[in-house]
Design a protein around this motif. Structure first.
Motif, PDB file in Angstrom:
ATOM      1  N   GLY A  76       0.817  -1.203   0.000  1.00  0.00           N
ATOM      2  CA  GLY A  76       0.000   0.000   0.000  1.00  0.00           C
ATOM      3  C   GLY A  76       0.853   1.256   0.000  1.00  0.00           C
ATOM      4  N   LEU A  77       0.208   2.405  -0.053  1.00  0.00           N
ATOM      5  CA  LEU A  77       0.936   3.668  -0.070  1.00  0.00           C
ATOM      6  C   LEU A  77       0.135   4.736   0.665  1.00  0.00           C
ATOM      7  N   CYS A  78       0.841   5.544   1.441  1.00  0.00           N
ATOM      8  CA  CYS A  78       0.230   6.625   2.210  1.00  0.00           C
ATOM      9  C   CYS A  78      -0.214   7.770   1.303  1.00  0.00           C
ATOM     10  N   ALA A  79      -1.178   8.540   1.772  1.00  0.00           N
ATOM     11  CA  ALA A  79      -1.724   9.660   1.012  1.00  0.00           C
ATOM     12  C   ALA A  79      -0.666  10.693   0.649  1.00  0.00           C
ATOM     13  N   GLU A  80       0.222  10.992   1.596  1.00  0.00           N
ATOM     14  CA  GLU A  80       1.235  12.019   1.351  1.00  0.00           C
ATOM     15  C   GLU A  80       2.164  11.624   0.207  1.00  0.00           C
ATOM     16  N   ARG A  81       2.560  10.360   0.173  1.00  0.00           N
ATOM     17  CA  ARG A  81       3.446   9.902  -0.895  1.00  0.00           C
ATOM     18  C   ARG A  81       2.708   9.775  -2.221  1.00  0.00           C
ATOM     19  N   VAL A  82       1.439   9.371  -2.189  1.00  0.00           N
ATOM     20  CA  VAL A  82       0.654   9.347  -3.430  1.00  0.00           C
ATOM     21  C   VAL A  82       0.649  10.755  -4.026  1.00  0.00           C
ATOM     22  N   ALA A  83       0.376  11.759  -3.198  1.00  0.00           N
ATOM     23  CA  ALA A  83       0.290  13.144  -3.684  1.00  0.00           C
ATOM     24  C   ALA A  83       1.641  13.676  -4.152  1.00  0.00           C
TER      25      ALA A  83
ATOM     26  N   ALA B  34       8.094   7.198   6.939  1.00  0.00           N
ATOM     27  CA  ALA B  34       8.409   7.010   5.519  1.00  0.00           C
ATOM     28  C   ALA B  34       7.986   8.226   4.704  1.00  0.00           C
ATOM     29  N   CYS B  35       6.835   8.794   5.039  1.00  0.00           N
ATOM     30  CA  CYS B  35       6.371   9.993   4.332  1.00  0.00           C
ATOM     31  C   CYS B  35       7.260  11.189   4.645  1.00  0.00           C
TER      32      CYS B  35
END
Length: 161
Positions: free
Chosen positions: A72-79, A115-116
């Motif tokens: 999965g991936l966090c919102a901050e890194r997606v953005a 991580a973010c």
């Protein structure tokens, strides 16, 4: 002989979205709307992120989970990764983050995970200018830090490679 050094950060705390600058109010509202697009069937913890670019463009991301948890991936890194791919020469001015849980109402600010923070630090170093970060829960106070360095003061960067 050892020497102790104290690292301090400065936080700015807002009691409501209406206290934020107008452009940041819009940014936080976009983060809230995007939080609703999170795919979080495992954690039931939804996060929305919105990034303000120097051009005024806003780009967003929400957390995206996977049954194979590390995938999965966090919102901050997606953005931020979206910004890097679509707007590679734009400076990121600010990031707004908001989170909610299906289990209880989050009324305290929720900052980015480690991580973010590391990923955001890379972008801040790359553009050689600070990224202001505003974060909140579902309701309640909003915290602002002026730079990713405030959240990750001893971050890892390319000079160590």
């Amino acid at each position: 002989m050892s020497k102790k050094t104290k690292i301090e950060i400065q936080l700015e705390i807002f009691e409501s979205i209406s206290e934020l600058p107008t452009n940041i109010q819009e940014l936080m509202k976009r983060a809230q709307q995007t939080r609703d697009t999170a795919y979080a069937p495992y954690s039931n913890f939804s996060v929305g992120a919105a990034i303000l670019l120097e051009s005024g463009e806003i780009t967003v991301g929400s957390n995206q989970e996977n049954a194979a948890y590390p995938s999965g991936l966090c919102a901050e890194r997606v953005a931020v990764f979206h910004c890097g791919a679509v707007y590679p020469n734009q400076t990121i001015k600010a990031l707004a983050i908001t989170a909610s849980s299906i289990h209880h109402q989050l009324n305290q600010p929720i900052g980015p995970c480690g991580a973010c923070r590391q990923s955001l630090s890379e972008y801040e170093q790359r553009q050689n200018s600070p990224i202001a970060i505003y974060f909140m829960g579902e309701t309640g106070n909003i915290v602002k830090v002026a730079s990713v360095k405030d959240l990750l003061p001893l971050g890892f960067d390319a000079k160590y490679l």
